[in-house]
Design a protein around this motif. Structure first.
Motif, PDB file in Angstrom:
ATOM      1  N   LYS A   1      37.598  35.848  37.206  1.00 14.41           N
ATOM      2  CA  LYS A   1      38.716  35.929  38.155  1.00 14.41           C
ATOM      3  C   LYS A   1      39.007  37.382  38.551  1.00 14.41           C
ATOM      4  O   LYS A   1      39.299  37.674  39.718  1.00 14.41           O
ATOM      5  N   ILE A   2      38.894  38.306  37.596  1.00  8.79           N
ATOM      6  CA  ILE A   2      39.142  39.721  37.880  1.00  8.79           C
ATOM      7  C   ILE A   2      38.097  40.271  38.847  1.00  8.79           C
ATOM      8  O   ILE A   2      38.394  41.085  39.714  1.00  8.79           O
ATOM      9  N   LYS A   3      36.871  39.811  38.668  1.00 12.28           N
ATOM     10  CA  LYS A   3      35.749  40.156  39.531  1.00 12.28           C
ATOM     11  C   LYS A   3      35.595  41.667  39.635  1.00 12.28           C
ATOM     12  O   LYS A   3      35.382  42.353  38.646  1.00 12.28           O
ATOM     13  N   ASP A   4      35.727  42.247  40.847  1.00 18.92           N
ATOM     14  CA  ASP A   4      35.553  43.688  41.036  1.00 18.92           C
ATOM     15  C   ASP A   4      36.788  44.326  41.654  1.00 18.92           C
ATOM     16  O   ASP A   4      36.710  45.212  42.499  1.00 18.92           O
ATOM     17  N   HIS A   5      37.963  43.842  41.219  1.00 16.09           N
ATOM     18  CA  HIS A   5      39.228  44.367  41.725  1.00 16.09           C
ATOM     19  C   HIS A   5      39.726  45.529  40.872  1.00 16.09           C
ATOM     20  O   HIS A   5      39.467  45.604  39.672  1.00 16.09           O
ATOM     21  N   ALA A   6      40.483  46.411  41.509  1.00 11.20           N
ATOM     22  CA  ALA A   6      41.090  47.525  40.795  1.00 11.20           C
ATOM     23  C   ALA A   6      42.161  47.006  39.838  1.00 11.20           C
ATOM     24  O   ALA A   6      42.798  45.974  40.112  1.00 11.20           O
ATOM     25  N   PRO A   7      42.405  47.694  38.731  1.00 10.05           N
ATOM     26  CA  PRO A   7      43.448  47.246  37.796  1.00 10.05           C
ATOM     27  C   PRO A   7      44.807  47.045  38.463  1.00 10.05           C
ATOM     28  O   PRO A   7      45.499  46.076  38.162  1.00 10.05           O
ATOM     29  N   LYS A   8      45.178  47.951  39.352  1.00  6.51           N
ATOM     30  CA  LYS A   8      46.498  47.810  39.974  1.00  6.51           C
ATOM     31  C   LYS A   8      46.584  46.554  40.839  1.00  6.51           C
ATOM     32  O   LYS A   8      47.675  46.013  41.049  1.00  6.51           O
ATOM     33  N   GLU A   9      45.440  46.051  41.317  1.00 11.04           N
ATOM     34  CA  GLU A   9      45.431  44.832  42.127  1.00 11.04           C
ATOM     35  C   GLU A   9      45.599  43.592  41.238  1.00 11.04           C
ATOM     36  O   GLU A   9      46.497  42.777  41.446  1.00 11.04           O
ATOM     37  N   TYR A  10      44.697  43.453  40.240  1.00  8.24           N
ATOM     38  CA  TYR A  10      44.785  42.224  39.439  1.00  8.24           C
ATOM     39  C   TYR A  10      45.970  42.242  38.487  1.00  8.24           C
ATOM     40  O   TYR A  10      46.556  41.202  38.184  1.00  8.24           O
ATOM     41  N   MET A  11      46.376  43.427  38.040  1.00  4.23           N
ATOM     42  CA  MET A  11      47.537  43.487  37.139  1.00  4.23           C
ATOM     43  C   MET A  11      48.847  43.178  37.868  1.00  4.23           C
ATOM     44  O   MET A  11      49.783  42.631  37.270  1.00  4.23           O
ATOM     45  N   SER A  12      48.901  43.498  39.143  1.00  7.43           N
ATOM     46  CA  SER A  12      50.108  43.140  39.903  1.00  7.43           C
ATOM     47  C   SER A  12      50.211  41.622  40.036  1.00  7.43           C
ATOM     48  O   SER A  12      51.307  41.051  40.015  1.00  7.43           O
TER      49      SER A  12
END
Length: 600
Positions: free
Chosen positions: A523-534
């Motif tokens: 699900k996290i894939k290749d997203h920045a931490p600030k994107e998936y953590m939000s």
């Protein structure tokens, strides 16, 4: 002093020396590893008059017996065992023991007219033009004249062919008169010199360890039960990995399988353990370190030879005592209660997988220490705490990675001479200072080697503390390791590469690793931490879970803290990556320190 002598001896003489015991082959019952075709090639080389190399023997020192007389030392075969065994199989007709511990005959066939060798097979056995087994040709009383007549009659050969066959059979029989070089190393050479000579002479560059030389000494002993000690170690280690060979060993070695020693190791066939799988070198090292309070295997070789380190001569009483002590140490190693209780201590550190402990030296010294403290009558709870902490400290500091033998020697002597907790705490004060926890360990965590002992200790801490995987509500790190869950990049690899961070040694830093569930990783894939953590933060407010099952900010903060994730992860992108790594290394070091202190 001559370091060695080189002589030539006939194969017949060499085999007679082995039968008489003048040359001792270490553990003749051990598996024969040569392929049958190599036996054929050896015989073919001898028949063709080609050299087949040297064998190397190491003379045992002359020993002073109890009555004051001198006993001449035997020669131990340390290189050439496979060739000698092959000759015994093909020429003498003795069965060999295969890798599954079952006895088998290796029959070499010979075609007199074609002068060709083959490994015997059913087709050859039915073909009268082949001699299906050359061994009978070397037996005492073999009638060569009548054999040739019978062979020629079977194959309808004329007198001219009969003469040819007769000459060929004579040549074949003369193989046993061929010479083979024998290099005899002086007993006055130490192990390092023997090893150097062995490597230089051996064309394959094979390196024998000091434990190999020690095992040669043990196996060739016929006075003090050395061969029994060797089998106890060898079968214990083999059955631990291949319990299915139990019946074959019983059938092949009936004498040992009915012994008291065998009854003390057969429990291992029901043990399903993969964290500590010792080989005979490990058994030898643990038993020697514990019983002799020494770490240098070279000393064991000397003691088994009867060396008096003070007078520098060799005495039977010392050899006898050394074999007795070694046997006691081996039996305590293979003792079911000892072995299982030690493994309980190992697992209590958080080591739940063999991948988490790569240092066999740490496990070996830990077991030596356990056996020593137990023999001193220490309280079981003290033994557990000391062994547990000592092992983890050894991993953290790389205590046995440099010169393990000298460090083994120092440590075991200090534990014998001092109160164990006191010596442990004294060592901790020197090795695990504030500087270690705040600086040295942080620096050691700056690596991209996933097999780093520091990362494994971090995982041990997570297992011990019952931490859940990254963003997991219920699935803990222990379960993820046992079920081979994913090691996830907190800053996804493809995301970093997209923004120019393509150095493998940077994006694969262990401070960028966490264990997590596969579905969360996907699900996290290749997203920045600030994107998936939000999004994770949002799911805690809405209750609509997307990443794992965490549905409250309190649970989320607890999960991030336990996984040593910096609190400002919610605002981080690739520009913050190196800052993130530095912060997480410090958090990981603090967690490891807390974990270590919990072992007290």
């Amino acid at each position: 002093m001559a370091q060695y002598e080189v002589n030539n001896s006939s194969i017949q003489t060499l085999l007679s020396w082995i039968r008489s015991g003048e040359i001792a082959i270490p553990e003749i019952q051990r598996p024969f590893v040569w392929d049958s075709t190599k036996v054929r090639d050896l015989i073919d080389s001898l028949y063709s008059g080609f050299p087949v190399g040297y064998i190397i023997v190491w003379k045992n020192p002359d020993v002073r017996l109890k009555d004051g007389s001198i006993s001449s030392g035997k020669k131990i075969l340390i290189d050439g065992q496979q060739r000698i065994t092959a000759l015994q199989a093909a020429i003498v007709g003795e069965p060999v023991v295969g890798n599954n511990y079952r006895k088998k005959r290796i029959k070499i066939a010979f075609h007199p007219l074609e002068q060709r060798f083959e490994v015997t097979n059913p087709a050859i056995e039915k073909d009268s033009s082949w001699i299906s087994d050359i061994a009978p040709l070397y037996h005492a009383g073999f009638d060569s004249f009548n054999f040739v007549i019978e062979y020629c009659n079977k194959n309808q050969l004329d007198d001219k062919k009969r003469s040819t066959v007769n000459n060929v059979i004579t040549k074949l029989q003369q193989i046993q008169n061929n010479s083979i070089g024998v290099i005899e190393l002086s007993h006055q050479l130490d192990i390092s010199q023997v090893t150097e000579i062995f490597i230089r002479i051996n064309s394959k560059g094979v390196v024998l360890s000091q434990a190999d030389f020690a095992m040669s000494k043990i196996s060739s002993d016929d006075r003090y039960g050395g061969n029994t000690i060797r089998k106890t170690m060898d079968y214990f280690c083999h059955l631990m990995q291949k319990p299915e060979d139990f019946e074959a060993i019983c059938q092949n070695d009936t004498e040992f399988s009915s012994s008291e020693e065998f009854s003390k190791i057969k429990w291992i066939i029901h043990e399903h353990e993969d964290i500590y799988i010792p080989d005979y070198t490990d058994v030898l090292r643990v038993a020697f370190t514990y019983k002799f309070l020494r770490g240098r295997i070279a000393d064991l070789v000397s003691l088994l030879s009867g060396r008096d380190f003070s007078s520098r001569d060799y005495q039977e009483t010392i050899a006898e005592d050394s074999f007795s002590k070694l046997k006691e140490g081996v039996l305590e190693f293979v003792n079911k209660t000892n072995f299982q209780r030690y493994l309980m201590i190992v697992k209590s550190t958080g080591i739940i997988s063999p991948s988490m402990i790569r240092s066999q030296n740490v496990l070996n010294f830990g077991y030596s220490l356990y056996l020593l403290l137990r023999s001193k009558g220490e309280n079981p709870s003290v033994i557990e705490k000391v062994v547990r902490r000592w092992m983890v400290m050894s991993i953290l500091t790389g205590r046995y990675s440099g010169s393990p033998e000298s460090t083994f020697d120092y440590d075991i002597k200090r534990f014998q001479a001092n109160e164990p907790v006191e010596f442990l705490e004294h060592t901790e004060a020197g090795e695990l200072s504030d500087a270690f926890w705040n600086n040295i360990l942080v620096t050691k965590l700056n690596t991209s080697v996933a097999s780093s002992p520091m990362f494994h200790v971090f995982l041990m801490a997570q297992v011990k503390m019952g931490d859940c995987g990254f963003l997991s509500e219920q699935i803990d790190v222990k379960s993820l390791i046992e079920q081979r869950g994913d090691i996830h990049h907190i800053f996804p690899k493809k995301y970093l590469q997209k923004y120019g961070i393509k150095e493998r040694g940077l994006y694969n830093q262990i401070a960028n690793y966490v264990y997590t569930q596969s579905e969360i990783n996907i699900k996290i894939k290749d997203h920045a931490p600030k994107e998936y953590m939000s999004q994770v933060k949002e799911q805690c407010k809405s209750g609509n879970t997307i990443y794992g099952g965490i549905d409250s900010l309190n649970k989320l903060e607890k999960n991030l803290t336990r996984n040593c994730i910096p609190e400002d992860i919610y605002d981080m992108d690739y520009t913050n990556f190196e800052s993130f790594l530095e912060k997480r290394r410090h958090l990981m070091a603090q967690k490891i320190r807390k974990y270590y202190n919990s072992l007290k």
